[in-house]
Scaffold this active site. Structure first.
Site, mmCIF file in Angstrom:
data_model
loop_
_atom_site.group_PDB
_atom_site.id
_atom_site.type_symbol
_atom_site.label_atom_id
_atom_site.label_comp_id
_atom_site.label_asym_id
_atom_site.label_seq_id
_atom_site.Cartn_x
_atom_site.Cartn_y
_atom_site.Cartn_z
ATOM 1 N N LYS A 280 0.830 -1.198 0.000
ATOM 2 C CA LYS A 280 0.000 0.000 0.000
ATOM 3 C C LYS A 280 0.870 1.256 0.000
ATOM 4 C CE LYS A 280 -3.985 -1.782 2.637
ATOM 5 N NZ LYS A 280 -5.024 -1.621 1.600
ATOM 6 N N ARG A 354 -10.261 -11.437 1.871
ATOM 7 C CA ARG A 354 -11.166 -12.441 1.293
ATOM 8 C C ARG A 354 -10.490 -13.816 1.220
ATOM 9 N NH1 ARG A 354 -11.806 -9.138 -4.266
ATOM 10 N NH2 ARG A 354 -11.312 -7.443 -2.833
HETATM 11 N N1 BES Z 1 -8.223 -3.779 4.349
HETATM 12 C C1 BES Z 1 -8.378 -3.331 3.016
HETATM 13 C C2 BES Z 1 -9.661 -2.566 2.783
HETATM 14 C C3 BES Z 1 -9.773 -1.230 3.464
HETATM 15 C C4 BES Z 1 -9.327 -0.086 2.843
HETATM 16 C C5 BES Z 1 -10.363 -1.140 4.711
HETATM 17 C C6 BES Z 1 -9.446 1.136 3.496
HETATM 18 C C7 BES Z 1 -10.481 0.090 5.336
HETATM 19 C C8 BES Z 1 -10.024 1.219 4.732
HETATM 20 C C9 BES Z 1 -8.363 -4.511 2.066
HETATM 21 O O1 BES Z 1 -7.575 -5.594 2.434
HETATM 22 C C10 BES Z 1 -7.819 -4.029 0.763
HETATM 23 O O2 BES Z 1 -6.683 -3.683 0.722
HETATM 24 N N2 BES Z 1 -8.659 -4.036 -0.248
HETATM 25 C C11 BES Z 1 -8.265 -3.580 -1.548
HETATM 26 C C12 BES Z 1 -8.826 -4.544 -2.547
HETATM 27 C C13 BES Z 1 -8.255 -4.406 -3.939
HETATM 28 C C14 BES Z 1 -6.801 -4.812 -3.948
HETATM 29 C C15 BES Z 1 -9.054 -5.268 -4.858
HETATM 30 C C16 BES Z 1 -8.832 -2.187 -1.753
HETATM 31 O O3 BES Z 1 -9.924 -1.892 -1.282
HETATM 32 O O4 BES Z 1 -8.145 -1.378 -2.375
HETATM 33 MN MN MN Z 2 -5.551 -5.365 1.811
#
Ligand code: BES
Ligand code: MN
Ligand code: ZN
Length: 497
Positions: A280, A354
């Site tokens: 990230k 997931r």
């Molecule tokens: N934990 C995150 C989702 C999230 C983002 C929760 C911001 C709370 C605040 C999750 O694991 C994630 O990174 N999801 C990605 C999915 C994508 C790679 C398909 C996302 O939402 O960008």
């Molecule tokens: Mn994630």
């Protein structure tokens, strides 16, 4: 917070402040609840104060004034509840949350009268419940790491209620239990990931079970035990963190009287989400200790389940691990097999929740759950769709989704249902495995994530709540500060009673 009960009038009791509720009306005139019972002199004072101060009665708005030294009532606080026409019980919770924040550290005792059903159009039990929850939750603060601890003067509340006091007491008792659970969830979410590790969560689960061994059992699987069972998906994400042992947590509550129903509550338990190899950005990572908010809900509800005493079995499941980066990390293109036999191609290591939940959901099915509800901070896309206050709800079962909507409404936790659109299923197709962990389109990312989870629940009635928005706030709400909110805890507890 201490609650005492008193069966007299508001002006017959001495506390730091007496709270009087008011609705917002079109003109300047306010409708004051519980007002009729006060002495004529006090009524006159209040009317004058409201008129001169231009008090409008907006939800959370307050007007304070002090009375003569000789008066038993020292200070009056008039608290706005918003418009009567639009009033719901949560307005009371929110108004009292706002009040609680204003009083924090300044006032140590207040008295208030529970408005009647005629005045509020909700029962005294529901009103008392919302009032107490607002006061307790608004007062919460995560101050563990502050050297300069503010004055932690405790607030005690005198509740005045003529008749119906059994109802009122019941509402307040329930509020205390619900708030204990909510606060535990907030503390866990706000705790740094170096402390709130998978082992920490597992130990807490064991402790919870120890308190009521007759009804609660707890099984913890470590890496090698989970491996033997076939949780390759969960362990794929846990592979990077060689030194942080992943834990699979299985709590189970059994009622005194046998029941066929077994509800599984599954929580996403990523103790820190760096994104993995698909790392990230700094901004995207900053709050990612909160990625175990679903797990916190599970532990929170089990911490009070012996007081709730559901009439059916409840299973609590958490696959706990951080999502880190190392030489042993899972990388894009890797394929893992979930507990239910389905293979997953990991195309993006940041869609890790997931993948871990594929195993916890499969585990619920394998262990004879009859109904499954999962909570997950799953997608940023859910925040794009619904903003920071509302959880996304998905379900393959109309009865279950209706029950959840009612439970959430009564808890004051917002949810909005989104579709499990079948036509989008093909977006999750993989060239090499049964399913891919990210969709081929970035649109509808919350829906495709939910559709991925659906692959692992078989035909069971199932609901998924994407709590990415409301689990953790970057600006305070009426009943919560910045950080963990425990959003979802009170909804589940409403489903258990
Ligand atoms: N934990 C995150 C989702 C999230 C983002 C929760 C911001 C709370 C605040 C999750 O694991 C994630 O990174 N999801 C990605 C999915 C994508 C790679 C398909 C996302 O939402 O960008
Ligand atoms: Mn994630
Ligand atoms: Zn995540």
């Amino acid at each position: 917070m201490q609650f005492e009960f008193f069966d007299k009038n508001l002006d017959q009791i001495s506390t730091d402040a007496s709270v009087i509720f008011a609705f917002q009306t079109e003109k300047s005139a306010q409708l004051l609840l519980g007002f009729k019972n006060l002495s004529k002199n006090l009524q006159k004072n209040i009317i004058k104060a409201v008129e001169t101060a231009n008090f409008t009665g907006k939800r959370g708005e307050t007007l304070n004034f002090y009375l003569e030294e000789t008066s038993l009532v020292k200070q009056i606080i008039i608290l706005g509840l918003g418009k009567r026409k639009e009033f719901i019980s949560n307005d009371l919770r929110r108004a009292l949350g706002t009040l609680s924040k204003k009083l924090k550290g300044k006032v140590s005792s207040i008295a208030l009268e529970i408005p009647t059903e005629d005045e509020l159009t909700i029962s005294k039990e529901i009103a008392a419940n919302a009032i107490a929850e607002g006061l307790i939750l608004g007062n919460y603060e995560f101050a563990k790491y502050k050297s300069d601890k503010k004055d932690n003067k405790k607030l005690s509340v005198v509740i005045i209620s003529q008749k119906a006091s059994v109802e009122v007491k019941r509402g307040i008792e329930r509020a205390k239990i619900y708030c204990d659970a909510t606060i535990l969830a907030r503390d866990l979410v706000n705790e740094q990931s170096a402390i709130a590790t998978p082992a920490h969560l597992a130990n807490l689960a064991l402790e919870i079970a120890k308190k009521d061994p007759k009804h609660i059992s707890c099984k913890i699987l470590n890496r090698s035990q989970a491996e033997k069972l076939g949780m390759e998906a969960f362990l794929g994400i846990a592979r990077a963190s060689e030194k942080v042992e992943p834990k699979f947590i299985h709590l189970e509550y059994t009622p005194d009287k046998n029941s066929k129903k077994k509800l599984a509550v599954v929580g996403k338990g990523i103790t820190f989400d760096s994104g993995g190899i698909n790392v990230k950005t700094g901004d995207g990572m900053v709050d990612m200790k909160m990625d175990m908010s679903g797990a916190a809900i599970v532990l929170a509800i089990f911490s009070v389940i012996s007081e709730i005493k559901p009439e059916f079995s409840v299973m609590g499941l958490i696959a706990a691990t951080p999502n880190l980066i190392s030489g042993t990390s899972v990388v894009p293109g890797d394929v893992v097999k979930a507990l239910n036999g389905k293979t997953i191609e990991i195309l993006n290591t940041d869609a890790e929740g997931r993948v871990t939940m594929a195993d916890s959901l499969s585990y619920a099915v394998k262990n004879k759950a009859t109904e499954v509800i999962d909570f997950a901070t799953l997608t940023g896309a859910c925040m794009v769709a619904l903003g920071t206050d509302i959880a996304g709800l998905f379900s393959n079962n109309e009865d279950l989704s209706k029950k959840i909507k009612t439970a959430a409404f009564e808890a004051g936790e917002k949810v909005w249902e989104l579709p499990l659109e079948k036509d989008y299923q093909e977006l999750n197709k993989s060239d090499v495995a049964d399913v891919a962990n990210i969709a081929s389109s970035r649109y509808g990312g919350t829906i495709t994530a939910a559709l991925f989870l659906q692959e692992f629940v078989g035909n069971l009635p199932w609901a998924h709540l994407d709590i990415a928005g409301p689990a953790f706030l970057s600006k305070p709400s009426d009943i919560s500060g910045k950080g963990g909110t425990g959003h979802g805890v009170r909804t589940v507890l409403n489903l258990l009673i």
